[in-house]
Write a protein that holds these residues in place. Sequence first.
Motif, PDB file in Angstrom:
ATOM      1  N   ASP A 268       0.701  -1.212   0.101  1.00 16.74           N
ATOM      2  CA  ASP A 268       0.384   0.299  -0.073  1.00 16.74           C
ATOM      3  C   ASP A 268       0.742   0.999  -0.196  1.00 16.74           C
ATOM      4  N   GLY A 269       2.233   1.407   0.177  1.00 16.40           N
ATOM      5  CA  GLY A 269       2.847   2.295   0.444  1.00 16.40           C
ATOM      6  C   GLY A 269       3.233   2.851   1.233  1.00 16.40           C
ATOM      7  N   ALA A 270       2.869   2.290   2.548  1.00 14.50           N
ATOM      8  CA  ALA A 270       3.287   2.519   3.694  1.00 14.50           C
ATOM      9  C   ALA A 270       3.942   2.554   4.586  1.00 14.50           C
ATOM     10  N   ALA A 271       4.626   2.579   5.373  1.00 18.18           N
ATOM     11  CA  ALA A 271       6.350   2.601   5.674  1.00 18.18           C
ATOM     12  C   ALA A 271       5.393   1.849   7.061  1.00 18.18           C
ATOM     13  N   SER A 272       6.009   0.536   7.566  1.00 17.64           N
ATOM     14  CA  SER A 272       6.059  -0.291   9.017  1.00 17.64           C
ATOM     15  C   SER A 272       6.965  -0.770   9.274  1.00 17.64           C
ATOM     16  N   LEU A 273       6.515  -0.473  10.622  1.00 21.23           N
ATOM     17  CA  LEU A 273       7.958  -1.096  12.089  1.00 21.23           C
ATOM     18  C   LEU A 273       7.659  -2.440  11.499  1.00 21.23           C
ATOM     19  N   ALA A 274       8.904  -3.318  11.063  1.00 20.35           N
ATOM     20  CA  ALA A 274       9.112  -4.835  10.382  1.00 20.35           C
ATOM     21  C   ALA A 274       9.574  -5.172  11.984  1.00 20.35           C
ATOM     22  N   ALA A 275      10.439  -4.429  12.864  1.00 21.01           N
ATOM     23  CA  ALA A 275      11.124  -5.499  13.795  1.00 21.01           C
ATOM     24  C   ALA A 275      11.852  -4.569  14.101  1.00 21.01           C
ATOM     25  N   ASN A 276      12.033  -4.583  15.923  1.00 21.80           N
ATOM     26  CA  ASN A 276      13.394  -3.448  16.363  1.00 21.80           C
ATOM     27  C   ASN A 276      13.443  -4.037  17.884  1.00 21.80           C
ATOM     28  N   ALA A 277      15.071  -3.541  17.660  1.00 21.83           N
ATOM     29  CA  ALA A 277      16.089  -4.271  19.043  1.00 21.83           C
ATOM     30  C   ALA A 277      16.137  -3.464  19.817  1.00 21.83           C
ATOM     31  N   GLY A 278      16.504  -3.141  21.442  1.00 15.39           N
ATOM     32  CA  GLY A 278      17.410  -2.427  22.199  1.00 15.39           C
ATOM     33  C   GLY A 278      16.467  -1.822  22.557  1.00 15.39           C
ATOM     34  N   ASP A 279      16.266  -0.616  22.695  1.00 14.72           N
ATOM     35  CA  ASP A 279      14.925  -0.150  23.283  1.00 14.72           C
ATOM     36  C   ASP A 279      14.012   0.075  22.858  1.00 14.72           C
ATOM     37  N   GLN A 280      13.052  -1.041  23.842  1.00 10.95           N
ATOM     38  CA  GLN A 280      12.035  -0.624  22.455  1.00 10.95           C
ATOM     39  C   GLN A 280      10.765  -0.308  22.016  1.00 10.95           C
ATOM     40  N   LEU A 281      11.392   1.456  21.821  1.00 13.06           N
ATOM     41  CA  LEU A 281      10.735   2.532  20.929  1.00 13.06           C
ATOM     42  C   LEU A 281       9.569   3.080  21.942  1.00 13.06           C
ATOM     43  N   GLU A 282       9.487   2.730  23.293  1.00 13.13           N
ATOM     44  CA  GLU A 282       8.548   3.167  24.592  1.00 13.13           C
ATOM     45  C   GLU A 282       8.322   4.804  24.908  1.00 13.13           C
ATOM     46  N   SER A 283       8.906   4.937  24.209  1.00 17.03           N
ATOM     47  CA  SER A 283      10.056   6.971  23.992  1.00 17.03           C
ATOM     48  C   SER A 283       8.307   6.920  23.504  1.00 17.03           C
ATOM     49  N   ARG A 284       7.598   7.931  23.693  1.00 15.12           N
ATOM     50  CA  ARG A 284       6.836   8.299  22.016  1.00 15.12           C
ATOM     51  C   ARG A 284       8.169   9.884  22.047  1.00 15.12           C
ATOM     52  N   GLN A 285       8.743  10.507  22.510  1.00 20.39           N
ATOM     53  CA  GLN A 285       9.394  11.156  21.196  1.00 20.39           C
ATOM     54  C   GLN A 285      10.450  10.668  20.528  1.00 20.39           C
ATOM     55  N   LEU A 286      10.898   9.314  20.502  1.00 19.96           N
ATOM     56  CA  LEU A 286      12.112   8.690  20.112  1.00 19.96           C
ATOM     57  C   LEU A 286      10.825   7.961  19.098  1.00 19.96           C
ATOM     58  N   THR A 287       9.982   7.418  19.345  1.00 23.58           N
ATOM     59  CA  THR A 287       9.304   6.952  18.196  1.00 23.58           C
ATOM     60  C   THR A 287       8.555   8.027  16.908  1.00 23.58           C
ATOM     61  N   GLU A 288       8.736   9.857  17.271  1.00 19.58           N
ATOM     62  CA  GLU A 288       8.291  10.758  16.773  1.00 19.58           C
ATOM     63  C   GLU A 288       9.977  10.218  15.591  1.00 19.58           C
ATOM     64  N   VAL A 289      10.493  10.703  16.552  1.00 16.03           N
ATOM     65  CA  VAL A 289      11.776  11.620  15.486  1.00 16.03           C
ATOM     66  C   VAL A 289      12.494   9.687  14.329  1.00 16.03           C
ATOM     67  N   LEU A 290      12.197   9.418  14.625  1.00 13.26           N
ATOM     68  CA  LEU A 290      12.388   8.244  14.076  1.00 13.26           C
ATOM     69  C   LEU A 290      11.416   7.787  12.792  1.00 13.26           C
ATOM     70  N   ASN A 291       9.724   8.192  12.931  1.00 15.01           N
ATOM     71  CA  ASN A 291       9.462   8.127  12.364  1.00 15.01           C
ATOM     72  C   ASN A 291       9.270   9.346  10.974  1.00 15.01           C
ATOM     73  N   ARG A 292       9.686  10.956  11.631  1.00 13.74           N
ATOM     74  CA  ARG A 292      10.140  11.721  10.980  1.00 13.74           C
ATOM     75  C   ARG A 292      11.185  11.757   9.892  1.00 13.74           C
ATOM     76  N   LEU A 293      12.644  10.782  10.529  1.00  9.56           N
ATOM     77  CA  LEU A 293      13.699  10.545   9.787  1.00  9.56           C
ATOM     78  C   LEU A 293      13.559   9.805   8.579  1.00  9.56           C
ATOM     79  N   ILE A 294      11.945   8.683   8.960  1.00 15.56           N
ATOM     80  CA  ILE A 294      12.533   7.291   8.261  1.00 15.56           C
ATOM     81  C   ILE A 294      11.374   7.759   6.375  1.00 15.56           C
ATOM     82  N   ALA A 295      10.433   8.982   7.165  1.00 18.31           N
ATOM     83  CA  ALA A 295       9.771   9.475   6.062  1.00 18.31           C
ATOM     84  C   ALA A 295      10.310  10.498   5.457  1.00 18.31           C
ATOM     85  N   THR A 296      11.453  10.790   5.467  1.00 23.58           N
ATOM     86  CA  THR A 296      12.644  12.149   5.145  1.00 23.58           C
ATOM     87  C   THR A 296      13.451  11.416   4.717  1.00 23.58           C
TER      88      THR A 296
END
Length: 544
Positions: A268-296
Motif C-alpha cells: 500500500d506504499g506505507a512504511a510500517s515497523l517490521a522489527a526492532n531491538a534494543g530500546d523498545q521504542l517506548e518513548s513517544r518522543q523517540l518514536t516521533e523522531v524515528l518516524n520523521r527520519l524514516i519519512a525523510t
Amino acid sequence: MIVGGYPGPAMLISKADTITLANEQTMELLNEDSSWWDGMTVWRGAARAGLANRRSIQLARPSGHVVYEWQAVRLDGSDLLLLGRDATLERRLRHTLTESRQRYKDLVEISSDFAWETGSDGRLVFVSPRGALGFSAEALINRSLHELVIEDDPDSPLPFDSRRQIDCTELWLRCANGEPAYIQSAIRPLFDRCGIWIGARGVCRDLTEQALRSAELSRIRDRERVLNRIVHTLRDQVDAGKALEVATWETTRALGATGCAIHRIGLDGAASLAANAGDQLESRQLTEVLNRLIATATKTTAGLIEHHDNQLTFLVCCSRFRQTINGSVCIWRDAAAPWDDDARELISGVADRIGITHAQLTYQEHLRHLSERDSLTGLFNRRTFLERLEEMLSWRGIGTSALLYIDLDNFKAVNDLRGHHQGDMVLREVAALITNSIRPGDLAGRMGGDEFVVWLARADEQAAIAMTRRLLVGIAGLRQLSANDERPIGMSVGIAVHLSGQDESIAALIERADSAMYKAKLNCKGNFSIAAGYILDETLVKKP
C-alpha cells in the motif's frame, strides 16, 4: 749508512738533482720503470725549498697498482735524502674501510627510513640527512624523541631509554603535519668505557601504510562477518518477521548501538515497523523522531541520514531493491559516541541485504494477496472469507455478530446492455463502497458473480441494520452506472444475526443470510430482510 740499511727504497740526491747514492730497492724501481723519477722533479724542487716533503707515487704491476710514499729530508749543501715505503696495503685497507663505511651507510638507508642517535639527555644528536616523519634533519637535532610519541604511557619506559638491545619494537609517532605514523625500530644502547649509559642508536621503518591497510582489511573482514551472519539469518529463518528481528539484534550488537529499527514499505506504499531491538521504542518522543527520519529518508535520494536529537545520534539508511526504496534501517545511541565511517559502511551493507529481504516479503505478500483476494474487486475471495470467518467463529466471547449477504439488483442488465466492462466497473465501485463502510476488524468478500458478504464483528441487529441502510444509500449514488433508468442498479441484503455460544456452522449461518436476501429481493428490490434466529436441529441432539 742510512741509505744502505733502510728497509725500503732510499736515495741521496745532490744539489744538481742527480742520484749520488741509492740502495737496492731503489735501483729495482728505477730499472722497472723510471718514469716515476721524472715525474717527481717538481716535487724535489719544492722539497729543497721546504714547501713539500711528502709525495706518493703509484706504479702499475701485473698484480695491481703499488703505492709508494716518499719522505724528503733536507741535508746540508741542499742535498736531499729520499726515504720511501710501500703503502699499498695501508692504502688498500683505508680504501676498503671507506668503502665499508659507505656500504654500511647505503645499507642502513636502504633498509630503513631513517637512522638516529641520542645522547645521555635523550635528545637527538644524529638523524639521517634526509630527515624523518616530514621533519628535516636539522629540525630534529637536539630534540627529544619523547615529544613525538603518541599516547605515551608514563608507567612504561620508552625503547629509546632502554639499557638493552631491542631488535624490533613498534610505536606510534607524530609526523610534522600532525598525522600519526606507525614506526618499527631496532635499537642498541650506548655505554662508555665505564659502563655508563650515554644514549641509544637505532634505525626505523615507517609501516604506517601497511598498518592502515591491515586495519582496513581487518575492518572489512569484520564487516563481512557481520553481514554474512545477517544474510544467513535472513536466508535460514523460515519466519520472515523473526529473521528481521534477529537482524536488528545483530546490527545493534555489531555497531554498538542502543537500538535498531527496521521499517518496510508494503504494497500500500506505507512504511510500517517490521522489527526492532534494543530500546523498545517506548518513548513517544523517540518514536516521533524515528518516524520523521524514516519519512525523510524514504522521500529523498540521500540514502543515508544522520541526525542528533534529545541527546541521541541517529543513523538512517534506506534499503533498496532494483533502485527502488522499499524500507529503511535506523540505529541510534548516545550523542557522545558519533558514528564513524565503519558504521556508515556497515549499515549501508545491512540495508542492502534487508532490501532484498523486503523485496522477497513484498513478493510473498503479493502472492498471498493474489491467493486471498478477488482479482477484480480486491475483497477476500470465497475461500479466504470462509477461512477467516471460521477463525472468528472459533473465538470465545466474540459476542453478538452479524452476517450480511448482498446480491446486486439489475446487474445482469448492465452486462447485457452496456457490456462486461461496465459490469466490472459496477463490481469495483460496490466493493469500494463496502470497504469504505465497514470497520477495522470486519470482513468483506466476494462470493462470486454479483454476490458479496460482510461479517460485522461484535454487532447486534440494530448495528447490522444501520450498516445495511448506509450501503443502500451508498449504492443509490451509483445509479449512473445502471443499464438504464428503468432498471437501476441496487442491492438486496439478507441479515443473519449470530449469537455468541451458538453451535451454528458457517454453512448454516450463510444459508440463513442467503434465504433472507432472497426474501428481500422477492418482496421488493433494493431492500433488506432479517433472517429468523438459528434453531438447532433436534435430530442431531442425542436423546438421554
